[in-house]
Design an enzyme around this catalytic site. Sequence first.
Site, PDB file in Angstrom:
ATOM      1  N   ASP A 103      41.788 -31.765   2.527  1.00 16.78           N
ATOM      2  CA  ASP A 103      43.201 -31.874   2.144  1.00 16.78           C
ATOM      3  C   ASP A 103      43.307 -32.327   0.699  1.00 16.78           C
ATOM      4  O   ASP A 103      44.098 -31.801  -0.077  1.00 16.78           O
ATOM      5  CB  ASP A 103      43.921 -32.937   2.998  1.00 16.78           C
ATOM      6  CG  ASP A 103      43.969 -32.550   4.463  1.00 16.78           C
ATOM      7  OD1 ASP A 103      43.812 -31.361   4.753  1.00 16.78           O
ATOM      8  OD2 ASP A 103      44.164 -33.453   5.294  1.00 16.78           O
ATOM      9  N   HIS A 148      50.468 -35.112   8.984  1.00 14.97           N
ATOM     10  CA  HIS A 148      50.793 -33.846   8.320  1.00 14.97           C
ATOM     11  C   HIS A 148      52.111 -33.300   8.856  1.00 14.97           C
ATOM     12  O   HIS A 148      53.013 -32.944   8.102  1.00 14.97           O
ATOM     13  CB  HIS A 148      49.729 -32.783   8.633  1.00 14.97           C
ATOM     14  CG  HIS A 148      48.476 -32.900   7.834  1.00 14.97           C
ATOM     15  ND1 HIS A 148      48.464 -32.946   6.466  1.00 14.97           N
ATOM     16  CD2 HIS A 148      47.176 -32.948   8.210  1.00 14.97           C
ATOM     17  CE1 HIS A 148      47.205 -33.013   6.036  1.00 14.97           C
ATOM     18  NE2 HIS A 148      46.403 -33.028   7.085  1.00 14.97           N
ATOM     19  N   HIS A 150      46.077 -38.440  12.069  1.00  8.85           N
ATOM     20  CA  HIS A 150      45.980 -37.621  10.864  1.00  8.85           C
ATOM     21  C   HIS A 150      46.863 -36.368  10.973  1.00  8.85           C
ATOM     22  O   HIS A 150      47.680 -36.091  10.099  1.00  8.85           O
ATOM     23  CB  HIS A 150      44.506 -37.234  10.665  1.00  8.85           C
ATOM     24  CG  HIS A 150      44.242 -36.372   9.479  1.00  8.85           C
ATOM     25  ND1 HIS A 150      43.678 -36.859   8.325  1.00  8.85           N
ATOM     26  CD2 HIS A 150      44.459 -35.057   9.273  1.00  8.85           C
ATOM     27  CE1 HIS A 150      43.566 -35.870   7.452  1.00  8.85           C
ATOM     28  NE2 HIS A 150      44.022 -34.760   8.001  1.00  8.85           N
ATOM     29  N   GLU A 151      46.717 -35.652  12.081  1.00 10.22           N
ATOM     30  CA  GLU A 151      47.483 -34.407  12.241  1.00 10.22           C
ATOM     31  C   GLU A 151      48.978 -34.692  12.380  1.00 10.22           C
ATOM     32  O   GLU A 151      49.805 -33.966  11.824  1.00 10.22           O
ATOM     33  CB  GLU A 151      46.979 -33.614  13.452  1.00 10.22           C
ATOM     34  CG  GLU A 151      45.514 -33.171  13.366  1.00 10.22           C
ATOM     35  CD  GLU A 151      45.183 -32.399  12.098  1.00 10.22           C
ATOM     36  OE1 GLU A 151      46.079 -31.700  11.577  1.00 10.22           O
ATOM     37  OE2 GLU A 151      44.044 -32.506  11.610  1.00 10.22           O
ATOM     38  N   ILE A 187       3.825   1.625  -1.120  1.00  8.09           N
ATOM     39  CA  ILE A 187       4.459   1.837  -2.413  1.00  8.09           C
ATOM     40  C   ILE A 187       3.456   2.438  -3.395  1.00  8.09           C
ATOM     41  O   ILE A 187       3.738   3.434  -4.065  1.00  8.09           O
ATOM     42  CB  ILE A 187       5.023   0.512  -2.959  1.00  8.09           C
ATOM     43  CG1 ILE A 187       6.239   0.106  -2.117  1.00  8.09           C
ATOM     44  CG2 ILE A 187       5.418   0.664  -4.416  1.00  8.09           C
ATOM     45  CD1 ILE A 187       6.767  -1.259  -2.439  1.00  8.09           C
ATOM     46  N   TRP A 231       0.825  -1.198   0.000  1.00  9.47           N
ATOM     47  CA  TRP A 231       0.000   0.000   0.000  1.00  9.47           C
ATOM     48  C   TRP A 231       0.867   1.260   0.000  1.00  9.47           C
ATOM     49  O   TRP A 231       0.639   2.216  -0.712  1.00  9.47           O
ATOM     50  CB  TRP A 231      -0.907  -0.008   1.232  1.00  9.47           C
ATOM     51  CG  TRP A 231      -1.582   1.315   1.443  1.00  9.47           C
ATOM     52  CD1 TRP A 231      -2.555   1.870   0.676  1.00  9.47           C
ATOM     53  CD2 TRP A 231      -1.291   2.254   2.467  1.00  9.47           C
ATOM     54  NE1 TRP A 231      -2.897   3.095   1.159  1.00  9.47           N
ATOM     55  CE2 TRP A 231      -2.132   3.356   2.273  1.00  9.47           C
ATOM     56  CE3 TRP A 231      -0.402   2.264   3.541  1.00  9.47           C
ATOM     57  CZ2 TRP A 231      -2.116   4.466   3.108  1.00  9.47           C
ATOM     58  CZ3 TRP A 231      -0.395   3.365   4.374  1.00  9.47           C
ATOM     59  CH2 TRP A 231      -1.238   4.448   4.154  1.00  9.47           C
TER      60      TRP A 231
HETATM   61 ZN    ZN Z   1      44.282 -32.839   7.183  1.00 10.00          ZN
END
Ligand code: ZN
Length: 629
Positions: A502, A430, A426-427, A132, A130
Amino acid sequence: MNKRKTIAPIIYIVILALVFSWALGLFGDGTDGLTYSEVVSLFRQEQVESFTVEGTKIQMHLRSAYKGKTKIVAQLGDAEQFRREMSETIMAQSQSGVLTSYHFVPQAKTSPYAYVLPIIIAGGVLLILWMILAGRANSNNPMNNFGKARTINGLPANKKVTFADVQGVDEEKEELQEVVDFLRNPEKFTKIGARIPHGILLSGPPGTGKTLLARAVAGEADVQFLSISGSDFMEMYVGVGASRVRDLFDQARKMAPSIVFIDEIDAVGRKRGSGLGGGHDEREQTLNQLLVEMDGFSHTDGVIVLAATNRVDILDPALLRPGRFDRQIRVGRPDAKGREQILKVHAKNKSLDESVDLKTIALATAGFTGADLSNLLNEAAIMAARDDRTAFSMRDVNDAMMKILAGPEKRSRVTLRKDLYLTAVHEAGHAVAMYSLPTHDPVHQISIIPRGDANGLTWTRPTQDSTHLTRNEMYERIVGLLGGRVAEALFLNDISTGASSDIDRATKLARDMISRYGMCEKLGTVSYTGGDELFIGRDYQSTKSYSEKVAATIDDEVKLLIDRAYDQCKDILEQDREKLQQVVDFLMEHETMSGKQFRNCMEGEPVVDGEENAMFDQISSPDAPENMH
Ligand code: ZN
Ligand code: ADP
Ligand code: MG
């Protein structure tokens, strides 16, 4: 027109609905405001005697009062997640008698008043419609200002920005100084017929201070500053964008000397006619109007148009033609010296203790923009404030950096011991692989505390602010990235999903080496990157400019390269089996291992406890999240 009369009842309904729902307490949820992790930790502390979960709410009876109450109601957000994460704890505690009773009520009863909300929403939509319509019909209506450029005379937040507030961009400031001089004293230039470019485009990565620079130009020159953001043009109904542009330039001419600043110009200035999925008419109209306006004023008008963008490459070439944005200033990421100066600016209004050395931080933040640096100091200050300290320390900066780069620690996340062990292997994989690679950046910290989406992290730091990578360096990065996966395969005889990012990164690096940097003999020194960018839906997609045969060769070479890296990584880890096991054991016991402890371990020296949070020793530089593995 009589629109107002027909609309009036709707407004009544909306107001009534609002009052009703407020009275019914729909706006408060009746909880005690505990967070999810607070609830979890109550369970951990064996404080919960009994509980009922209904819908997303949990009601608990506690052994001793928490926040002054023994009966507590809290929002869980996701009850299913709670159930999954806590099932083991709940089972164990109910068997040992800690928990006397509990219930999961399948579905919350829907409130009989739930229909109130849709009415409010529907009412709101009608109201806006309304406004607008009425706004278009009635010229006295304030809503007509929709079509006016929302400009800021003087500066937002009423703070005058000067060149001193923008650091690490000395060359850029020098170029802009010319503009400032012109705005201050236009006659001096026009008298001898000097032409000052009237359109200047600031381009560069987000957060490098483009918006700040534009405001500083206005502050230095002390002229009217009319600013608008490209995305502002997009939010209104058709036809408004163009009228706003016209309006903006009209105002600027009246107020001259003045600066028109169009921030994020790529939102309107994207190449015309490229891209799929229509609906760009509005944008094109706006862009055309902008081009018309830029052509339509002369150098004597005393108006200078500044614009900023993160994406010059997608701008319509017409914008960059002479007479429009014919001067481009690239605003880059600051170097170490610049970072130190930016840090000084932002440290000014904060309290830091004597341990904080801005120079060391500057060296440690390669790749950070001004916005990143400002955010870093702010996070550090928040950490100190949370512990009721009055000043932040270098340790806070270190923690803030970790938090920014990898997300906050998630200590409350329940991790099974088996998963922890997998993460540790895992770490450690690396870290040990990286240690044996001569060109690889040294390890700064290893952690198996979950952060953000990651289960664990191996954080490396470049020893210098280098901008180029050699083939060897790129290759060794790939080897390091594979360390996690290889260690899983070697030590656990199985592989997990934890290595997916990764592998993505290793593959991308390998592909870049071969197809972008010409580092492969077979394909030669040729770049096989995509041709034109095409806008599809929300993303840009590159089109291929080479044959299927080349594509197949690229794929083969990528695989060969990765296989070679995998084998090398395997050799390294097999040789250092014992060391790797020691790192795993240390991580299982302490969760975090500093770079120094790690190096001591690898060199067979005693590993001292309690150094887990060693701050950046010497020059450390965790730049982009590429350093998180
Ligand atoms: Zn990783
Ligand atoms: P951009 O427009 O390039 O995306 P902004 O100008 O909006 O970046 O920068 C955001 C914030 O980051 C600024 O308000 C300021 O606090 C900080 N900042 C960015 N660059 C710098 C710089 N070169 N010097 C000082 N502060 C900066
Ligand atoms: Mg900006």
